[in-house]
Design an enzyme around this catalytic site. Sequence first.
Site, PDB file in Angstrom:
ATOM      1  N   ARG A  46      17.869  13.600  11.749  1.00  0.00           N
ATOM      2  CA  ARG A  46      17.535  14.974  12.131  1.00  0.00           C
ATOM      3  C   ARG A  46      16.082  15.077  12.575  1.00  0.00           C
ATOM      4  O   ARG A  46      15.787  15.576  13.645  1.00  0.00           O
ATOM      5  CB  ARG A  46      17.777  15.898  10.937  1.00  0.00           C
ATOM      6  N   TYR A  47      15.180  14.628  11.723  1.00  0.00           N
ATOM      7  CA  TYR A  47      13.750  14.685  12.043  1.00  0.00           C
ATOM      8  C   TYR A  47      13.368  13.338  12.661  1.00  0.00           C
ATOM      9  O   TYR A  47      13.864  12.295  12.243  1.00  0.00           O
ATOM     10  CB  TYR A  47      12.935  14.907  10.763  1.00  0.00           C
ATOM     11  N   ARG A  55      12.319  10.531  10.035  1.00  0.00           N
ATOM     12  CA  ARG A  55      13.074  10.251   8.809  1.00  0.00           C
ATOM     13  C   ARG A  55      14.557  10.119   9.122  1.00  0.00           C
ATOM     14  O   ARG A  55      15.096  10.949   9.852  1.00  0.00           O
ATOM     15  CB  ARG A  55      12.936  11.432   7.820  1.00  0.00           C
ATOM     16  N   CYS A 115      29.935   9.207  -7.440  1.00  0.00           N
ATOM     17  CA  CYS A 115      28.928   9.830  -8.302  1.00  0.00           C
ATOM     18  C   CYS A 115      29.387   9.744  -9.753  1.00  0.00           C
ATOM     19  O   CYS A 115      30.586   9.835 -10.012  1.00  0.00           O
ATOM     20  CB  CYS A 115      28.734  11.297  -7.943  1.00  0.00           C
ATOM     21  N   CYS A 145      29.174  17.260  -9.259  1.00  0.00           N
ATOM     22  CA  CYS A 145      28.602  18.589  -9.488  1.00  0.00           C
ATOM     23  C   CYS A 145      29.429  19.618  -8.709  1.00  0.00           C
ATOM     24  O   CYS A 145      29.760  19.403  -7.550  1.00  0.00           O
ATOM     25  CB  CYS A 145      27.152  18.628  -9.026  1.00  0.00           C
ATOM     26  N   CYS A 197      27.923  20.724  -5.367  1.00  0.00           N
ATOM     27  CA  CYS A 197      27.432  19.651  -4.481  1.00  0.00           C
ATOM     28  C   CYS A 197      27.579  20.014  -3.006  1.00  0.00           C
ATOM     29  O   CYS A 197      28.619  20.492  -2.558  1.00  0.00           O
ATOM     30  CB  CYS A 197      28.185  18.362  -4.752  1.00  0.00           C
ATOM     31  N   ARG A 227      27.898  17.930  -0.707  1.00  0.00           N
ATOM     32  CA  ARG A 227      28.836  16.972  -0.097  1.00  0.00           C
ATOM     33  C   ARG A 227      30.247  17.152  -0.657  1.00  0.00           C
ATOM     34  O   ARG A 227      31.096  16.274  -0.495  1.00  0.00           O
ATOM     35  CB  ARG A 227      28.383  15.531  -0.364  1.00  0.00           C
ATOM     36  N   ASP A 234      23.369  26.416  -0.226  1.00  0.00           N
ATOM     37  CA  ASP A 234      24.029  26.370   1.095  1.00  0.00           C
ATOM     38  C   ASP A 234      25.411  27.022   1.035  1.00  0.00           C
ATOM     39  O   ASP A 234      26.016  27.087  -0.028  1.00  0.00           O
ATOM     40  CB  ASP A 234      24.228  24.911   1.529  1.00  0.00           C
ATOM     41  N   ASP A 294      18.059  25.596   4.013  1.00  0.00           N
ATOM     42  CA  ASP A 294      18.450  24.536   4.940  1.00  0.00           C
ATOM     43  C   ASP A 294      19.407  25.171   5.945  1.00  0.00           C
ATOM     44  O   ASP A 294      20.543  25.492   5.617  1.00  0.00           O
ATOM     45  CB  ASP A 294      19.132  23.400   4.171  1.00  0.00           C
ATOM     46  N   LYS A 330      15.124  22.446   7.390  1.00  0.00           N
ATOM     47  CA  LYS A 330      14.718  23.234   6.228  1.00  0.00           C
ATOM     48  C   LYS A 330      13.577  24.164   6.610  1.00  0.00           C
ATOM     49  O   LYS A 330      12.626  23.733   7.249  1.00  0.00           O
ATOM     50  CB  LYS A 330      14.293  22.297   5.109  1.00  0.00           C
TER      51      LYS A 330
END
Length: 383
Positions: free
Chosen positions: A108-109, A112, A121, A125, A128, A130, A290, A327, A334
């Site tokens: 994206r950036y 990075r 995992c 969670c 999450c 994802r 999100d 985000d 972000k």
Amino acid sequence: MRDFFNNVPEELWLDYRWQIQHRIKDLKTIGKYLKLLPEEIEGFKETRGRYPFAITPYYLSLINPEDPEDPIRLQAIPRSVEMDPEAQRDGDPNPFREETILPGLTHRYPDRVLMSLTTFCPVYCRHCMRKRIFGDGERSRTQNEILQMLNYIKETPSIREVILSGGEPLSLSNRKLEFIFSEIRKIKHVEIIRIGTRMPVLTPQRFFDKNLLEILERYQPIWISTHFNHPNEVTELAQKAVDNILKTGTPVINQTVLLKGVNDHPETMLSLMKKLTTIKVKPQYIFHCDPIKGAMHFRTTLEKGLEIISYLRGKIGGYGIPTYAVDLPGGKGKVPILPEYFRRISGNTYSFTTFTGEKVLYSIYEHSSQTPAGSLPRDQGFP
Ligand SMILES: *Cc1c(COP(=O)(O)O)cnc(C)c1O
């Protein structure tokens, strides 16, 4: 809740492999430890095959079984609200769609990239980001996929930082991790490796593994970015894990998600930030939650987040105050959001709001850099 595991010898309790192997993954077993609420029993049935469930004995041991709204329980145990039509409304089916370069690689950036190494995992969670992909089963990237990602990074000189993400990247074997680290270190333009891991919170025992700590030490500079959401998660074992990480020369930063019912209270967040800075974890972000299908019930208003940020100011050192950020969907990135601390009144005069809420007028003049220090104004322009 640790009482339930009193018969587990200490050396097993402190072994991450034991914790991972003894994850509780079904309704019947969790029912032995918690008196489940009707909406949790429904939640197990309705989310089956869609949003998996798993919890380590350690993370389970942090739940107060007497409290149906326990903050760790809310993050880990399914509820029927996840399948409500309103929680199933989805702003963005795949937040990384536009930026996915290769399977598992998000760019994206310019500086990075994010490598998503596995969908595994220790704990799934409920909030999450994802969540959408976890129903497809636990899968790690193949050697070939990893090599392709590394090749893209090698051929893209603007990349200065590689973020290892998941799922849980530190669920990979030490051998695999060392392979990835050593391959990244062969690429001259990559300066930083960042690991996005929730292991310090879910399975701090991972950082009692000497071999992993040696690997971290060997491939510096590495940053660890973790995910504490509630002061109850900052335990003695979590502190030991962070201590071990810091000893390898790796700084630890934290990303919290603002979650309704879990941490949407100024005092809770202040307590979390105090505990984090005490164990030397720097709070980096509080993310607004999100729009995630199946996690809409965790969302608060933006004003709630701003109220929390204003509350923190003046009650903890500046390094303990994270950036509140949204985000944006569609890979727009972000965006930090701040309470309104100043306003222009007229000309050079601004009204500032202090940490106590007092309004202070203050004038800002631009310094004329033409005037050499010590010279008199009337000398200006004369030879
Ligand atoms: C969040 C994110 C990053 C890292 O952003 P930071 O502000 O540096 O933490 C990088 N790439 C993607 C795709 C991200 O979502």
